[in-house]
Design an enzyme around this catalytic site. Sequence first.
Site, PDB file in Angstrom:
ATOM      1  N   ARG A  83       2.872  12.078 -18.031  1.00  0.00           N
ATOM      2  CA  ARG A  83       4.087  11.402 -17.571  1.00  0.00           C
ATOM      3  C   ARG A  83       4.225   9.976 -18.088  1.00  0.00           C
ATOM      4  O   ARG A  83       5.333   9.539 -18.427  1.00  0.00           O
ATOM      5  CB  ARG A  83       4.137  11.426 -16.033  1.00  0.00           C
ATOM      6  CG  ARG A  83       4.431  12.787 -15.479  1.00  0.00           C
ATOM      7  CD  ARG A  83       4.126  12.882 -14.003  1.00  0.00           C
ATOM      8  NE  ARG A  83       2.686  12.768 -13.741  1.00  0.00           N
ATOM      9  CZ  ARG A  83       2.134  12.879 -12.547  1.00  0.00           C
ATOM     10  NH1 ARG A  83       2.889  13.097 -11.496  1.00  0.00           N
ATOM     11  NH2 ARG A  83       0.817  12.779 -12.405  1.00  0.00           N
ATOM     12  N   CYS A 119      -1.099  25.462 -13.973  1.00  0.00           N
ATOM     13  CA  CYS A 119       0.236  25.421 -13.372  1.00  0.00           C
ATOM     14  C   CYS A 119       0.218  26.048 -11.976  1.00  0.00           C
ATOM     15  O   CYS A 119      -0.188  27.200 -11.817  1.00  0.00           O
ATOM     16  CB  CYS A 119       1.231  26.155 -14.276  1.00  0.00           C
ATOM     17  SG  CYS A 119       2.892  26.091 -13.590  1.00  0.00           S
ATOM     18  N   GLN A 162       0.599  25.774 -26.209  1.00  0.00           N
ATOM     19  CA  GLN A 162       0.036  26.143 -24.902  1.00  0.00           C
ATOM     20  C   GLN A 162       0.651  27.455 -24.422  1.00  0.00           C
ATOM     21  O   GLN A 162       1.870  27.573 -24.310  1.00  0.00           O
ATOM     22  CB  GLN A 162       0.287  25.076 -23.847  1.00  0.00           C
ATOM     23  CG  GLN A 162      -0.455  25.457 -22.570  1.00  0.00           C
ATOM     24  CD  GLN A 162      -0.216  24.523 -21.409  1.00  0.00           C
ATOM     25  OE1 GLN A 162       0.885  24.452 -20.889  1.00  0.00           O
ATOM     26  NE2 GLN A 162      -1.244  23.805 -21.012  1.00  0.00           N
ATOM     27  N   LYS A 208      -6.722  24.451 -20.387  1.00  0.00           N
ATOM     28  CA  LYS A 208      -6.346  23.312 -19.535  1.00  0.00           C
ATOM     29  C   LYS A 208      -6.354  23.811 -18.109  1.00  0.00           C
ATOM     30  O   LYS A 208      -5.719  24.818 -17.782  1.00  0.00           O
ATOM     31  CB  LYS A 208      -4.963  22.778 -19.899  1.00  0.00           C
ATOM     32  CG  LYS A 208      -4.540  21.627 -18.985  1.00  0.00           C
ATOM     33  CD  LYS A 208      -3.380  20.847 -19.574  1.00  0.00           C
ATOM     34  CE  LYS A 208      -2.994  19.678 -18.686  1.00  0.00           C
ATOM     35  NZ  LYS A 208      -1.945  20.023 -17.717  1.00  0.00           N
TER      36      LYS A 208
HETATM   37  C1  FMN Z   1       7.899  17.895 -15.781  1.00  0.00           C
HETATM   38  C2  FMN Z   1       6.463  18.300 -15.999  1.00  0.00           C
HETATM   39  C3  FMN Z   1       6.189  19.498 -16.615  1.00  0.00           C
HETATM   40  C4  FMN Z   1       4.864  19.883 -16.840  1.00  0.00           C
HETATM   41  N1  FMN Z   1       4.630  21.038 -17.532  1.00  0.00           N
HETATM   42  C5  FMN Z   1       3.351  21.345 -17.883  1.00  0.00           C
HETATM   43  C6  FMN Z   1       3.068  22.430 -18.743  1.00  0.00           C
HETATM   44  O1  FMN Z   1       3.966  23.132 -19.234  1.00  0.00           O
HETATM   45  N2  FMN Z   1       1.774  22.683 -19.031  1.00  0.00           N
HETATM   46  C7  FMN Z   1       0.744  21.916 -18.550  1.00  0.00           C
HETATM   47  O2  FMN Z   1      -0.413  22.155 -18.865  1.00  0.00           O
HETATM   48  N3  FMN Z   1       0.985  20.888 -17.741  1.00  0.00           N
HETATM   49  C8  FMN Z   1       2.259  20.583 -17.402  1.00  0.00           C
HETATM   50  N4  FMN Z   1       2.502  19.497 -16.609  1.00  0.00           N
HETATM   51  C9  FMN Z   1       1.362  18.740 -16.072  1.00  0.00           C
HETATM   52  C10 FMN Z   1       0.958  17.640 -17.047  1.00  0.00           C
HETATM   53  O3  FMN Z   1       0.561  18.190 -18.283  1.00  0.00           O
HETATM   54  C11 FMN Z   1      -0.218  16.842 -16.485  1.00  0.00           C
HETATM   55  O4  FMN Z   1      -1.312  17.708 -16.297  1.00  0.00           O
HETATM   56  C12 FMN Z   1       0.098  16.163 -15.161  1.00  0.00           C
HETATM   57  O5  FMN Z   1       1.384  15.591 -15.155  1.00  0.00           O
HETATM   58  C13 FMN Z   1      -0.939  15.079 -14.872  1.00  0.00           C
HETATM   59  O6  FMN Z   1      -1.052  14.184 -15.959  1.00  0.00           O
HETATM   60  P1  FMN Z   1      -0.243  12.782 -15.994  1.00  0.00           P
HETATM   61  O7  FMN Z   1      -0.573  12.054 -14.708  1.00  0.00           O
HETATM   62  O8  FMN Z   1      -0.748  12.075 -17.212  1.00  0.00           O
HETATM   63  O9  FMN Z   1       1.202  13.126 -16.066  1.00  0.00           O
HETATM   64  C14 FMN Z   1       3.804  19.089 -16.384  1.00  0.00           C
HETATM   65  C15 FMN Z   1       4.100  17.877 -15.760  1.00  0.00           C
HETATM   66  C16 FMN Z   1       5.407  17.474 -15.572  1.00  0.00           C
HETATM   67  C17 FMN Z   1       5.698  16.136 -14.917  1.00  0.00           C
END
Ligand code: FMN
Length: 311
Positions: free
Chosen positions: A217, A83, A53, A122
Amino acid sequence: MMDRTDRHERYFLRLISSRALFYTEMVTSDAVLYGNPERVYAFDPAEHPIALQLGGSDLVALAEAAARGAEMGYDEINLNIGCPSKRVSVARFGACLMADPVLVASCTRAMSDAVDIPVTVKTRIGIDDHESYEDLSHFVRIVAEGGCRTFIIHARKAILSGISPKENRTIPPLKYEFVYRLKNDFPELEIVLNGGVLSLEAAAQHLEHVDGVMIGRAAYRDPYLLADVDRRFYCDSSLPRSRHQVIDALKPYIAQRLEKGIHLSCITRHIMGLFHGQPNGRAWRRHLGENACRPGADFAVIDAAMAELII
Ligand SMILES: Cc1cc2nc3c(=O)[nH]c(=O)nc-3n(C[C@H](O)[C@H](O)[C@H](O)COP(=O)(O)O)c2cc1C
């Protein structure tokens, strides 16, 4: 996920699911171009299938970084348009780019022209006041016209000022119906839903409406959640490793990394959730948390944590 899905985490997760597609943390195009490859984006061949990514909005830098990723052997290059961090917005990448679909289309076009592997995006369902379904479908249409075929959609909008990145993952409400509708309106595109998916049952339900599901997560917190992915979603009848077998299979990797000077806790911090919800799972976690960071910590710490699991 930044500070989560590094190469150690991905190697570990690959021992649980051999089929799920993994994504790196977001890496800026400049980090790929000017950083130390071994630190920034190298990976173990066992991690395949894996997507790199990228974050950025400079066409030339993104194209070059995508080409380096393809040379390194990545299976897909993904552009982060989700982001919400202020720092990222100031540098003009991440979610703020949803306001400029033409630029995003140019970025993905430049990246696709530089590589022979898929370039995907994304994104969020919107940003700030650009939050209607029409805004989202306009964004997707323009970016798809630039050649992107796969969109991973975090089903909540990003609020670009006033709340933290963490709050941006909980406060804006999830609107799965926007993602379902996108698939309906753009059947030729691959639409992957992300956000708040906590179980494979929930993923299966979403898959009745979309082409794929990304879990963040929940899989970090409870990595063994992925154990049934291959059988359930890839018709792979091989038996997943048990949790204990996962640790056994991780041993050679840990030995190899310790030899290279990597600290044990850099790996064990990702495996603390392996016994989530299991008897004595907290004792396992506590033992690793307290002992893996000690100087000279080695596999004995893991053996002792395993012993904590015996009731
Ligand atoms: C600590 C942390 C770091 C994240 N870093 C990224 C990232 O580098 N790139 C990205 O596309 N999403 C990042 N996200 C977002 C997740 O990819 C995801 O879109 C978001 O947590 C919602 O999905 P979930 O509910 O399954 O966690 C991050 C989320 C967390 C909690």
